[in-house]
Design a protein around this motif. Structure first.
Motif, PDB file in Angstrom:
ATOM      1  N   THR A 108      53.554 112.289  57.660  1.00  0.00           N
ATOM      2  CA  THR A 108      52.782 111.423  56.773  1.00  0.00           C
ATOM      3  C   THR A 108      52.463 112.123  55.461  1.00  0.00           C
ATOM      4  OG1 THR A 108      51.653 110.683  58.797  1.00  0.00           O
ATOM      5  CG2 THR A 108      50.844 109.821  56.709  1.00  0.00           C
ATOM      6  N   TYR A 109      52.626 111.411  54.364  1.00  0.00           N
ATOM      7  CA  TYR A 109      52.164 111.846  53.038  1.00  0.00           C
ATOM      8  C   TYR A 109      51.371 110.700  52.418  1.00  0.00           C
ATOM      9  CZ  TYR A 109      54.507 116.343  52.419  1.00  0.00           C
ATOM     10  OH  TYR A 109      54.865 117.660  52.514  1.00  0.00           O
ATOM     11  N   HIS A 110      50.574 111.012  51.415  1.00  0.00           N
ATOM     12  CA  HIS A 110      49.810 109.942  50.772  1.00  0.00           C
ATOM     13  C   HIS A 110      49.505 110.305  49.325  1.00  0.00           C
ATOM     14  CE1 HIS A 110      45.524 111.492  50.592  1.00  0.00           C
ATOM     15  NE2 HIS A 110      46.163 112.479  51.188  1.00  0.00           N
ATOM     16  N   ALA A 111      48.985 109.340  48.582  1.00  0.00           N
ATOM     17  CA  ALA A 111      48.538 109.563  47.205  1.00  0.00           C
ATOM     18  C   ALA A 111      47.285 108.741  46.974  1.00  0.00           C
ATOM     19  CB  ALA A 111      49.627 109.173  46.208  1.00  0.00           C
ATOM     20  N   LEU A 112      46.341 109.316  46.248  1.00  0.00           N
ATOM     21  CA  LEU A 112      44.997 108.778  46.106  1.00  0.00           C
ATOM     22  C   LEU A 112      44.723 108.396  44.660  1.00  0.00           C
ATOM     23  CD1 LEU A 112      42.114 108.446  47.418  1.00  0.00           C
ATOM     24  CD2 LEU A 112      41.755 110.859  46.890  1.00  0.00           C
ATOM     25  N   ASP A 113      43.996 107.318  44.474  1.00  0.00           N
ATOM     26  CA  ASP A 113      43.483 106.976  43.152  1.00  0.00           C
ATOM     27  C   ASP A 113      42.258 107.855  42.907  1.00  0.00           C
ATOM     28  OD1 ASP A 113      42.462 105.927  40.839  1.00  0.00           O
ATOM     29  OD2 ASP A 113      42.461 103.838  41.506  1.00  0.00           O
ATOM     30  N   ARG A 114      42.417 108.874  42.082  1.00  0.00           N
ATOM     31  CA  ARG A 114      41.347 109.851  41.848  1.00  0.00           C
ATOM     32  C   ARG A 114      40.554 109.551  40.580  1.00  0.00           C
ATOM     33  NH1 ARG A 114      42.605 114.092  45.423  1.00  0.00           N
ATOM     34  NH2 ARG A 114      44.753 113.949  46.179  1.00  0.00           N
ATOM     35  N   PRO A 139      35.500 112.355  39.581  1.00  0.00           N
ATOM     36  CA  PRO A 139      36.660 111.537  39.185  1.00  0.00           C
ATOM     37  C   PRO A 139      37.558 112.300  38.219  1.00  0.00           C
ATOM     38  CG  PRO A 139      34.680 110.796  38.040  1.00  0.00           C
ATOM     39  CD  PRO A 139      34.239 111.846  39.026  1.00  0.00           C
ATOM     40  N   LEU A 140      38.859 112.003  38.279  1.00  0.00           N
ATOM     41  CA  LEU A 140      39.835 112.655  37.418  1.00  0.00           C
ATOM     42  C   LEU A 140      40.589 111.589  36.629  1.00  0.00           C
ATOM     43  CD1 LEU A 140      41.286 115.284  39.930  1.00  0.00           C
ATOM     44  CD2 LEU A 140      39.485 115.628  38.230  1.00  0.00           C
TER      45      LEU A 140
END
Length: 764
Positions: free
Chosen positions: A251-257, A283-284
């Motif tokens: 599993t891999y993922h990506a986040l709204d930072r 937040p970024l």
């Protein structure tokens, strides 16, 4: 009339040809197959991978598990809900899937077939207002042997199967693990998994995928490792794990930072001393999940690292550090290092290391090196006037010592505490930076003078928790208001929410007046035992990364030992934070024309895997006992770190081990080098000039070490030979014939038998 019939035929042919093309390009009923040189996947019309085949054998061997694998899943962390695909269409001309979800979201995912891997990229997502994270997979395999939890790989290393399936992130915004991972860093714990159910059957009291605490009190890193049984596997990530059948999933993922998040996390769960803490994650701006991309691959396991993974890294321009012309992940570049551990005499140290064929020295006799941006990287003064290294001919600065060592191709390094902002350094005090990481932010409810100890917050908001993700050191529990650090312990339960046991002007900061409405920053701290420090926020962390590159260039220090490497998780951005730190550091190093930065660290993560050369931690019998020939005879540390490293195509380690002293023998180092080459391990050899000079066999030991290291660097050991070397029951002697040839003998009753000729591999 005939002309009209001909025209009608042309029209009908054109119409049906177009219709056929349309059906081929977009078909809700279609199923699709994609194939690389070694791997074939099947995707159904709902957007699930339902087939994973080794296409190099006939018939193709199927590795898809009985549970289908969603190509892409969506997640809302506020509600804890996943959304899985329910319909998919594929455009051959555009090479992308359109995937529909039950919440109304529609994802566009490009799938490109390259010779050795598939590249998948999220191009867009509509109706995404309640989607905070996207997840690649989980991709379920039927493989039950090894799992690489750091980089995400399922491996069957048996000669009968010899196949691996894996995923690599193709950019920093994509990180290993699931969308549900709090803090974007997997907790440190054990999982039950037998890599071979016949050889290592589970007892009735255990089952696959069962989780257990690490050992000890949660503070002593030696005591963490507490399960010597093969079926207890320590975890350094969750890019891959196992299900209750022992099957590996990836599993891999990506986040709204881009927006602030609230998380509850413990780096070491199950332990009261490391209870979960609440954190408001910074937040970024601009760091979103659109553009997230992965490489999905399958290949024979025996060639996966150097054939497929290296190809992905080069093709996708991922971090690719090289030493002596070869990738640091190449087992031929698994080099041991030296560690000066006793005394402060350096006259002969470079000579020793050069004769051994080692390439780096850590000066371990000094306290932790602590980041202090006030010196701008001039750690011995602008004129290098501080000279901490003692030589008979005159003491030397870091730069003078490194200049001497670099002439022999040897790197010099220090043992540091990564990003911890220690007391008295520029960013911690007496004037702390505004960019320290805040675990919580509240508002000052009343105006206070410089002497007031009644400090009230508008909201208690988890201010009662002791700061940090590990250890929770009471001495580091503090807030920052303006430029003042204030220590406290506890907060009252009712209005006014007064901080308890307040100490003003902590760490030498200046007590000051503060106004009602000022921000109370509960600072994120590290732990005690010399690691004491504040955690920088992400933007200050960027500057510290560049600082490390600057001091490397200024002082010639190209080797770093990042103790407290897990502090890079503490911003709440986990593996993304690690990737960002090392990318900034290595990009700055490239600008400064530093050819190679070598580093080891306290941990290994999906964020550091590409950059990190070795993982030399621990030492002595905790890691490898050369007398009993056992990986970890006092704790399971050696076995645990070996299993994690090897499973993730990374060098294992003996830690700091095998000091050269008056009792040292050549046979010891023949054995150590054989295991090192066979398993794929590095280590720190502890050196003391006084101790080495007492060894009557020092020259023979130096020659033995260099002989093995020369042969390793020449990639002269075949896969079958390495398997024999890895068996601790065997004894060996390696003799160098010339620079390209060696004779390997098995020692039986102290006699050299069964010689095997080893030859330098092409290109090495």
């Amino acid at each position: 009339m005939n002309k009209s019939i001909s025209e009608l035929k042309i029209i009908l042919i054109t119409f049906f040809s177009g219709l056929l093309l349309l059906l081929v390009c977009f078909s809700a009923q279609a199923q699709w197959d994609f194939k690389t040189s070694y791997f074939k996947i099947h995707i159904d019309n709902k957007g699930y991978i339902t087939g994973m085949k080794n296409s190099t054998v006939i018939p193709n061997r199927e590795f898809a598990a009985d549970k289908p694998s969603p190509l892409l899943s969506l997640y809302n962390y506020k509600t804890g809900n996943y959304f899985y695909p329910e319909k998919a269409t594929y455009s051959i001309s555009d090479k992308h899937f359109t995937i529909e979800y039950p919440n109304g979201s529609v994802a566009s995912v490009r799938l490109e077939t390259l010779p050795k891997y598939f590249r998948l990229t999220l191009l867009s997502l509509s109706n995404r207002e309640k989607i905070t994270d996207i997840q690649w997979g989980s991709y379920y395999t039927s493989i039950t042997n090894l799992f690489g939890e750091v980089i995400g790989v399922a491996r069957d290393t048996s000669d009968a199967v010899n196949y691996a399936i894996g995923v690599l992130a193709l950019n920093d915004i994509t990180t290993g693990g699931t969308s549900t991972t709090q803090g974007d860093a997997a907790p440190f714990q054990y999982i039950v998994h037998s890599p071979d159910k016949n050889r290592y059957p589970l007892p009735d009291s255990l089952h696959e995928a069962q989780l257990f605490s690490i050992g000890g009190d949660g503070i002593s890193d030696v005591a963490f490792y507490s399960h010597p049984e093969t079926y207890f596997r320590i975890l350094y990530g969750n890019s891959a794990t196992v299900d209750k059948k022992g099957q590996v999933l990836i599993t891999y993922h990506a986040l709204d930072r881009r927006e602030k998040r609230d998380i509850v996390f413990s780096l070491i769960p199950f332990m009261p001393v490391n209870s979960p803490n609440h954190q408001q994650v910074q937040p970024l701006p601009g760091v979103d999940f659109i553009g997230s991309s992965i490489a999905l691959w399958g290949s024979p396991d025996s060639t996966a690292l150097l054939d497929v993974i290296q190809n992905i890294v080069i093709s996708e321009k991922l971090p690719y550090p090289k030493v002596n012309g070869k990738w640091i992940k190449d087992p031929a570049r698994y080099q041991p290092d030296a560690l000066v551990t006793d005394g402060n005499k350096y006259d002969s140290i470079v000579s020793y290391v050069s004769q051994m064929g080692f390439k780096a020295i850590e000066t371990g006799v000094y306290p932790f090196f602590k980041v202090d941006r006030a010196n701008q990287g001039y750690i011995d003064g602008k004129n290098f006037e501080i000279k901490p290294f003692h030589f008979t001919s005159g003491n030397k600065s870091h730069k003078e010592f490194s200049d001497l060592a670099n002439l022999h191709g040897i790197l010099i390094g220090r043992h540091n505490i990564t990003t911890a902002l220690a007391p008295g350094t520029k960013d911690a005090g007496p004037i702390p930076a505004d960019s320290v990481c805040c675990q919580q932010k509240q508002i000052l409810a009343n105006r206070i003078s410089a002497t007031d100890t009644l400090i009230a917050a508008n909201n208690p908001g988890y201010l009662d928790e002791i700061s940090g993700w590990e250890g929770h050191a009471k001495s580091l529990n503090m807030i920052k208001i303006g430029k003042e650090l204030i220590h406290y312990s506890g907060v009252s339960k009712t209005v006014p929410y007064n901080l308890q046991h307040v100490k003003r002007g902590y760490w030498g900061t200046t007590p000051a007046d503060h106004q009602r409405g000022d921000t109370i920053c509960k600072v994120m701290a590290t732990l005690e035992y010399g690691y004491d420090g504040l955690i920088p926020d992400m933007f200050l962390q960027d500057k510290i990364a560049e600082y490390y590159a600057d001091l490397s260039s200024i002082n010639g220090l190209y080797f770093h030992d990042f103790d407290g490497e897990e502090f890079l998780f503490d911003t709440g951005h986990g593996y993304y934070g690690v990737k960002r730190f090392f990318r900034k550091m290595f990009e700055r190093a490239e600008q400064l024309k530093i050819p190679y930065l070598r580093f080891t660290g306290a941990t290994l993560s999906e964020g550091s895997w590409h950059y990190q050369s070795v993982w030399n931690v621990g030492g002595g019998k905790n890691m490898y006992d050369a007398q009993t020939r056992k990986w970890g005879s006092t704790t399971s540390e050696g076995k645990d770190i070996r299993d994690a490293a090897v499973s993730n195509y990374f060098p294992a380690t003996f830690g700091s081990n095998f000091t050269i002293d008056s009792t040292s023998t050549v046979e010891l180092y023949e054995h150590v080098e054989a295991i090192s080459v066979g398993v794929g391990a590095t280590w720190f050899i502890p050196l003391s000039q006084k101790s080495v000079e007492r060894c009557p066999n020092k020259q023979a030991i130096f020659k033995t070490l260099r002989t093995w290291e020369n042969a390793r660097a020449a990639n002269a050991f075949t896969r079958s030979i390495k398997k024999q070397l890895a068996d601790p029951a065997n004894n060996w002697r390696l003799v160098e014939v010339n620079s390209d040839n060696w004779k390997l003998y098995r020692m039986v009753n102290e006699k050299m038998t069964n010689p095997v000729t080893l030859v330098r591999a092409k290109g090495y």
